[in-house]
Design an enzyme around this catalytic site. Structure first.
Site, PDB file in Angstrom:
ATOM      1  N   LYS A  36       0.850  -1.198   0.000  1.00 21.40           N
ATOM      2  CA  LYS A  36       0.000   0.000   0.000  1.00 21.40           C
ATOM      3  C   LYS A  36       0.881   1.241   0.000  1.00 21.40           C
ATOM      4  CE  LYS A  36       0.829   1.278   4.487  1.00 21.40           C
ATOM      5  NZ  LYS A  36       1.543   2.534   4.873  1.00 21.40           N
ATOM      6  N   GLY A  52       9.473  -0.333   5.387  1.00 19.20           N
ATOM      7  CA  GLY A  52       9.546   0.754   4.413  1.00 19.20           C
ATOM      8  C   GLY A  52       8.311   1.621   4.329  1.00 19.20           C
ATOM      9  N   ASP A 101      -2.435  -1.175  10.402  1.00 20.19           N
ATOM     10  CA  ASP A 101      -2.646  -1.174   8.955  1.00 20.19           C
ATOM     11  C   ASP A 101      -3.347  -2.429   8.446  1.00 20.19           C
ATOM     12  OD1 ASP A 101      -1.524   1.311   8.608  1.00 20.19           O
ATOM     13  OD2 ASP A 101       0.447   0.567   8.015  1.00 20.19           O
TER      14      ASP A 101
END
Length: 294
Positions: free
Chosen positions: A23, A109, A148
């Site tokens: 995402k 990341g 998330d």
């Protein structure tokens, strides 16, 4: 497409191979902080076709076994294992699973790789174990695994509020992304605890809004502490044809958005020596969207 966004069923009863897409946060605003210390956010999540791949095999003995452990991560702490055991416990199923993970998404990341792996585990085992759980049932489990995880179970591009659990579907235009991976690992906890972090961005009203209104409140803090992130982002922002450039999540990955694949690939061909990146296409919805009914 990167070719890995394929879902296959072998014998349709015993094995599944499923993608776990990355995402991007097209913007990320910190609009407040709860008494318990959690930050209140507004963000737009965009799913892209760069993905990990997970393979699941049915076990009749009830054992959850991860055959591809991540170095340094105890198996019981692995998000795939935690997701499988959580669904197993809450559903009461006697079935177990063998899990194999092919990792492609860079760790740490800001691309949501671990969270996506957990969500794909929930969605895939819902199918493999024939539980028939609806999406809202799986969404109730998702926050236990990470902030998330809900958006990947939600399975659509979304405008998110709260601590990421309040999700509204959002239609986004077709887009291609050049995503760069600076060679640093950003501490999310350090970023959110920084005294320099702005925590009072005025909330965006929805609808209507444009992603062009947004920015990433974490970006200045990360760029000040990690010069490599700032350098990569500065290079993206001078590209001709890019509609926007930003950092995703708490970094370290940064991206530029293009209207066409040729624009993104042309930019990829120009990256300076020492920088690494890849091109990904924006998705409208998760490849496993239909693995749970609304």
């Amino acid at each position: 497409m990167n070719g890995i966004l394929s879902t296959t069923e072998v014998d349709s009863q015993a094995e599944l191979s499923c993608p776990a897409p990355a995402k991007l946060n097209l913007f990320l605003h910190v609009v407040g902080r709860r008494e318990d210390g959690y930050h209140l956010l507004q963000t737009v999540f965009r799913l892209v076709d760069f993905a990990d791949q997970l393979h699941f095999g049915l076990r009749a003995d009830g054992v959850i076994k991860l055959h591809t452990p991540t170095p340094g991560v105890p198996e019981e702490q692995d998000l795939c294992v935690r997701a499988a055991k959580l669904l197993q416990r809450e559903s009461g199923t006697p079935w177990g699973a063998n899990i194999f993970l092919e990792k492609r998404i860079p760790m740490g990341g800001g691309l949501g790789g671990g969270s996506s792996d957990a969500a794909t585990t929930l969605l895939a085992l819902n199918r493999l174990w024939k539980l028939g759980w609806r999406r809202n049932q799986l969404l109730k489990l998702a926050p236990e695994l990470g902030a998330d995880v809900p958006v990947f179970v939600f399975s659509e591009n979304a405008f998110a509020e709260g601590i990421g659990e309040k999700l509204l579907p959002i239609a986004l235009p077709p887009a291609w992304y050049l995503i760069l991976t600076p060679p640093v690992h950003v501490s999310t906890a350090k970023v959110f605890s920084s005294k320099e972090l702005t925590r009072n961005t005025i909330p965006i009203k929805i609808p209507p809004f444009s992603t062009e209104q947004g920015h990433n409140d974490l970006e200045p803090v990360v760029c000040a502490s990690y010069p490599e992130v700032a350098r990569h982002l500065e290079w993206l922002r001078q590209l001709e044809g890019a509609r926007m450039a930003a950092m995703t999540g708490s970094g370290a990955c940064v991206f530029a958005e293009f209207a066409t694949e040729s624009g993104a690939r042309s930019a990829l061909g120009k990256i300076p020596y020492g920088m690494k990146g890849f091109v990904a296409q924006g998705l409208d919805r998760h490849p496993l969207h239909d693995f749970a009914e609304q």
